[in-house]
Design a protein around this motif. Structure first.
Motif, mmCIF file in Angstrom:
data_model
loop_
_atom_site.group_PDB
_atom_site.id
_atom_site.type_symbol
_atom_site.label_atom_id
_atom_site.label_comp_id
_atom_site.label_asym_id
_atom_site.label_seq_id
_atom_site.Cartn_x
_atom_site.Cartn_y
_atom_site.Cartn_z
ATOM 1 N N LEU A 5 12.581 -24.744 -6.633
ATOM 2 C CA LEU A 5 13.189 -26.038 -6.331
ATOM 3 C C LEU A 5 14.704 -25.991 -6.486
ATOM 4 C CD1 LEU A 5 10.585 -28.439 -7.925
ATOM 5 C CD2 LEU A 5 11.139 -28.208 -5.497
ATOM 6 N N ASP A 6 15.167 -25.237 -7.467
ATOM 7 C CA ASP A 6 16.606 -25.070 -7.656
ATOM 8 C C ASP A 6 17.228 -24.390 -6.441
ATOM 9 O OD1 ASP A 6 19.041 -25.166 -9.243
ATOM 10 O OD2 ASP A 6 18.803 -22.996 -9.443
ATOM 11 N N GLU A 7 16.589 -23.346 -5.947
ATOM 12 C CA GLU A 7 17.082 -22.657 -4.751
ATOM 13 C C GLU A 7 17.059 -23.576 -3.541
ATOM 14 O OE1 GLU A 7 15.187 -18.880 -4.008
ATOM 15 O OE2 GLU A 7 15.145 -18.435 -6.146
ATOM 16 N N LEU A 8 15.986 -24.345 -3.396
ATOM 17 C CA LEU A 8 15.882 -25.267 -2.269
ATOM 18 C C LEU A 8 16.962 -26.337 -2.337
ATOM 19 C CD1 LEU A 8 14.361 -26.308 0.220
ATOM 20 C CD2 LEU A 8 12.880 -27.580 -1.349
ATOM 21 N N ASP A 9 17.189 -26.874 -3.523
ATOM 22 C CA ASP A 9 18.225 -27.885 -3.706
ATOM 23 C C ASP A 9 19.597 -27.336 -3.339
ATOM 24 O OD1 ASP A 9 19.151 -30.527 -4.718
ATOM 25 O OD2 ASP A 9 20.104 -29.278 -6.259
ATOM 26 N N ALA A 10 19.892 -26.132 -3.824
ATOM 27 C CA ALA A 10 21.191 -25.514 -3.508
ATOM 28 C C ALA A 10 21.327 -25.266 -2.010
ATOM 29 C CB ALA A 10 21.351 -24.209 -4.278
ATOM 30 N N THR A 45 19.861 -26.913 0.491
ATOM 31 C CA THR A 45 19.957 -28.137 1.285
ATOM 32 C C THR A 45 21.305 -28.834 1.116
ATOM 33 O OG1 THR A 45 18.885 -29.434 -0.456
ATOM 34 C CG2 THR A 45 17.478 -28.574 1.302
ATOM 35 N N LYS A 46 22.019 -28.513 0.057
ATOM 36 C CA LYS A 46 23.334 -29.121 -0.162
ATOM 37 C C LYS A 46 24.444 -28.370 0.569
ATOM 38 C CE LYS A 46 22.231 -31.365 -4.463
ATOM 39 N NZ LYS A 46 22.426 -31.447 -5.894
ATOM 40 N N THR A 47 24.127 -27.217 1.130
ATOM 41 C CA THR A 47 25.098 -26.415 1.855
ATOM 42 C C THR A 47 24.721 -26.422 3.331
ATOM 43 O OG1 THR A 47 25.352 -24.996 -0.076
ATOM 44 C CG2 THR A 47 26.153 -24.132 2.020
ATOM 45 N N ALA A 92 21.527 -19.286 -9.613
ATOM 46 C CA ALA A 92 20.118 -19.631 -9.799
ATOM 47 C C ALA A 92 19.473 -18.707 -10.824
ATOM 48 C CB ALA A 92 19.377 -19.553 -8.463
#
Length: 101
Positions: free
Chosen positions: A60-65, A67-69, A86
């Motif tokens: 989820l941390d990777e996905l969040d990062a 989607t913000k870029t 991460a």
């Protein structure tokens, strides 16, 4: 409904999925299995539930990062930095989980 037979840390599971998605689910499960093994090597065997929790948080941390870029901004250098960050956060989470054992 179709099903995919997957293996995580040596345990087999049958998971329901949409028809035609079996192969994709098997491939995703292989990635999850690899990640869970890597986390277990880093923090020791902290139990199935906690290992899967840390793996889920890392993904989820990777996905969040990601989607913000925006895709146009993402370069190899930024991707490497994001993965490094991460990894540091995963290690910190794993230490906290291990300390709470």
């Amino acid at each position: 409904m179709a099903k995919a037979d997957i293996t995580i840390r040596g345990r087999q599971y049958s998971v329901a999925c949409a028809p035609g998605q079996e192969g994709r689910l098997v491939e995703l499960s292989k990635d999850l299995d690899t990640r869970v093994h890597q986390i277990a090597e880093a923090v020791g065997d902290i139990g199935e539930a906690r290992l899967l929790l840390v793996a889920a948080l890392a993904l989820l941390d990777e996905l969040d990062a990601a989607t913000k870029t925006s895709p146009s901004e993402l370069s190899a250098q930024k991707a490497a930095a994001a993965l490094s960050g991460a990894a540091r956060r995963i290690e910190a989470l794993a230490k906290k989980v291990e300390a709470g054992q």
